[in-house]
Design a protein around this motif. Structure first.
Motif, PDB file in Angstrom:
ATOM      1  N   LEU A   1      38.424  30.010  38.969  1.00 35.88           N
ATOM      2  CA  LEU A   1      37.785  28.847  39.569  1.00 35.88           C
ATOM      3  C   LEU A   1      36.731  28.300  38.601  1.00 35.88           C
ATOM      4  O   LEU A   1      36.408  28.945  37.592  1.00 35.88           O
ATOM      5  CB  LEU A   1      37.129  29.257  40.892  1.00 35.88           C
ATOM      6  N   GLU A   2      36.160  27.145  38.905  1.00 34.87           N
ATOM      7  CA  GLU A   2      35.117  26.572  38.040  1.00 34.87           C
ATOM      8  C   GLU A   2      33.942  27.525  37.855  1.00 34.87           C
ATOM      9  O   GLU A   2      33.299  27.534  36.811  1.00 34.87           O
ATOM     10  CB  GLU A   2      34.633  25.235  38.602  1.00 34.87           C
ATOM     11  N   SER A   3      33.664  28.337  38.862  1.00 34.09           N
ATOM     12  CA  SER A   3      32.557  29.298  38.802  1.00 34.09           C
ATOM     13  C   SER A   3      32.848  30.470  37.863  1.00 34.09           C
ATOM     14  O   SER A   3      31.951  31.241  37.540  1.00 34.09           O
ATOM     15  CB  SER A   3      32.278  29.854  40.193  1.00 34.09           C
ATOM     16  N   GLY A   4      34.105  30.595  37.445  1.00 37.53           N
ATOM     17  CA  GLY A   4      34.499  31.736  36.620  1.00 37.53           C
ATOM     18  C   GLY A   4      35.061  32.871  37.446  1.00 37.53           C
ATOM     19  O   GLY A   4      35.679  33.788  36.915  1.00 37.53           O
ATOM     20  N   GLU A   5      34.846  32.819  38.758  1.00 37.54           N
ATOM     21  CA  GLU A   5      35.410  33.839  39.626  1.00 37.54           C
ATOM     22  C   GLU A   5      36.914  33.589  39.789  1.00 37.54           C
ATOM     23  O   GLU A   5      37.408  32.494  39.531  1.00 37.54           O
ATOM     24  CB  GLU A   5      34.724  33.824  40.987  1.00 37.54           C
ATOM     25  N   VAL A   6      37.619  34.635  40.213  1.00 36.17           N
ATOM     26  CA  VAL A   6      39.064  34.549  40.386  1.00 36.17           C
ATOM     27  C   VAL A   6      39.389  34.774  41.858  1.00 36.17           C
ATOM     28  O   VAL A   6      38.880  35.728  42.463  1.00 36.17           O
ATOM     29  CB  VAL A   6      39.775  35.605  39.500  1.00 36.17           C
ATOM     30  N   PRO A   7      40.231  33.904  42.458  1.00 32.65           N
ATOM     31  CA  PRO A   7      40.591  34.089  43.864  1.00 32.65           C
ATOM     32  C   PRO A   7      41.223  35.464  44.103  1.00 32.65           C
ATOM     33  O   PRO A   7      41.989  35.966  43.268  1.00 32.65           O
ATOM     34  CB  PRO A   7      41.607  32.980  44.130  1.00 32.65           C
ATOM     35  N   ALA A   8      40.934  36.048  45.240  1.00 36.42           N
ATOM     36  CA  ALA A   8      41.395  37.403  45.534  1.00 36.42           C
ATOM     37  C   ALA A   8      42.914  37.525  45.570  1.00 36.42           C
ATOM     38  O   ALA A   8      43.450  38.601  45.300  1.00 36.42           O
ATOM     39  CB  ALA A   8      40.800  37.882  46.848  1.00 36.42           C
ATOM     40  N   TRP A   9      43.631  36.443  45.853  1.00 39.95           N
ATOM     41  CA  TRP A   9      45.090  36.522  45.885  1.00 39.95           C
ATOM     42  C   TRP A   9      45.681  36.843  44.515  1.00 39.95           C
ATOM     43  O   TRP A   9      46.815  37.320  44.426  1.00 39.95           O
ATOM     44  CB  TRP A   9      45.719  35.261  46.475  1.00 39.95           C
ATOM     45  N   VAL A  10      44.936  36.628  43.459  1.00 40.27           N
ATOM     46  CA  VAL A  10      45.417  36.945  42.103  1.00 40.27           C
ATOM     47  C   VAL A  10      45.518  38.460  41.903  1.00 40.27           C
ATOM     48  O   VAL A  10      46.226  38.933  41.016  1.00 40.27           O
ATOM     49  CB  VAL A  10      44.508  36.288  41.038  1.00 40.27           C
ATOM     50  N   GLY A  11      44.850  39.229  42.745  1.00 40.54           N
ATOM     51  CA  GLY A  11      44.916  40.688  42.635  1.00 40.54           C
ATOM     52  C   GLY A  11      46.334  41.228  42.641  1.00 40.54           C
ATOM     53  O   GLY A  11      46.641  42.194  41.941  1.00 40.54           O
ATOM     54  N   ILE A  12      47.225  40.615  43.402  1.00 41.97           N
ATOM     55  CA  ILE A  12      48.623  41.061  43.422  1.00 41.97           C
ATOM     56  C   ILE A  12      49.245  40.905  42.035  1.00 41.97           C
ATOM     57  O   ILE A  12      49.960  41.782  41.559  1.00 41.97           O
ATOM     58  CB  ILE A  12      49.441  40.305  44.491  1.00 41.97           C
ATOM     59  N   GLU A  13      48.960  39.807  41.366  1.00 41.51           N
ATOM     60  CA  GLU A  13      49.510  39.603  40.023  1.00 41.51           C
ATOM     61  C   GLU A  13      48.900  40.576  39.020  1.00 41.51           C
ATOM     62  O   GLU A  13      49.592  41.092  38.149  1.00 41.51           O
ATOM     63  CB  GLU A  13      49.307  38.161  39.559  1.00 41.51           C
TER      64      GLU A  13
END
Length: 154
Positions: A48-60
């Motif tokens: 995301l713009e904040s540099g954080e990554v959405p939790a759904w990416v954890g599966i990948e």
């Protein structure tokens, strides 16, 4: 027996290229488990713009750790690294909405099943330090004949 050595670059172990390679390197590998490091999530294409990554990416992240495990196993057996396919996940639980931009994250994957058809299940955790951010059982297949999968998907 757990082995901690220098491992080949991730790009040689998994079938992704460029920005789709979301994990950085293998930390440990054994006949039943792998740990991988993720250090550049803030600059990732999924950030995301904040540099954080959405939790759904954890599966990948978990699926790529499983793919690296399969790549190392192939090298260990002196066979060709083949494509694998994510069949799904069970019990994916994220304990936050986003993963922190701070480094590093670690994925731990332990193989709990491997059958003769090439289907495997890995119990995975995504950690920031000692804190579990997400966990799941990842189900994947690495068939002997990739053409069977391709025909089945078309």
């Amino acid at each position: 027996m757990r082995t901690t050595v220098s491992f080949p670059p991730i790009e040689t172990l998994i079938p992704h290229e460029g920005g789709m390679v979301l994990i950085d390197k293998v930390l440990t590998y054994s006949s039943e488990s792998i740990e991988v490091l993720i250090t550049k999530q803030a600059s990732s294409i999924v950030a995301l713009e904040s540099g954080e990554v959405p939790a759904w990416v954890g599966i990948e992240y978990m699926a790529q750790a499983v793919s690296a495990f399969a790549g190392l196993r192939a090298l260990e057996k002196s066979t060709v690294i083949k494509k694998g396919y994510l069949l799904g996940s069970n019990r994916y639980r994220a304990y936050c909405d986003t993963f922190p931009a701070a480094d590093p994250l670690v994925v731990k994957a332990n193989q709990s099943l491997l059958d003769e058809s090439g289907v495997s299940i890995f119990d995975c955790q995504l950690l920031f330090g000692e804190t579990v951010l997400a966990e799941a059982a990842i189900k994947a297949i690495q068939p002997e004949d990739d053409e069977l999968i391709k025909r089945g998907l078309s």
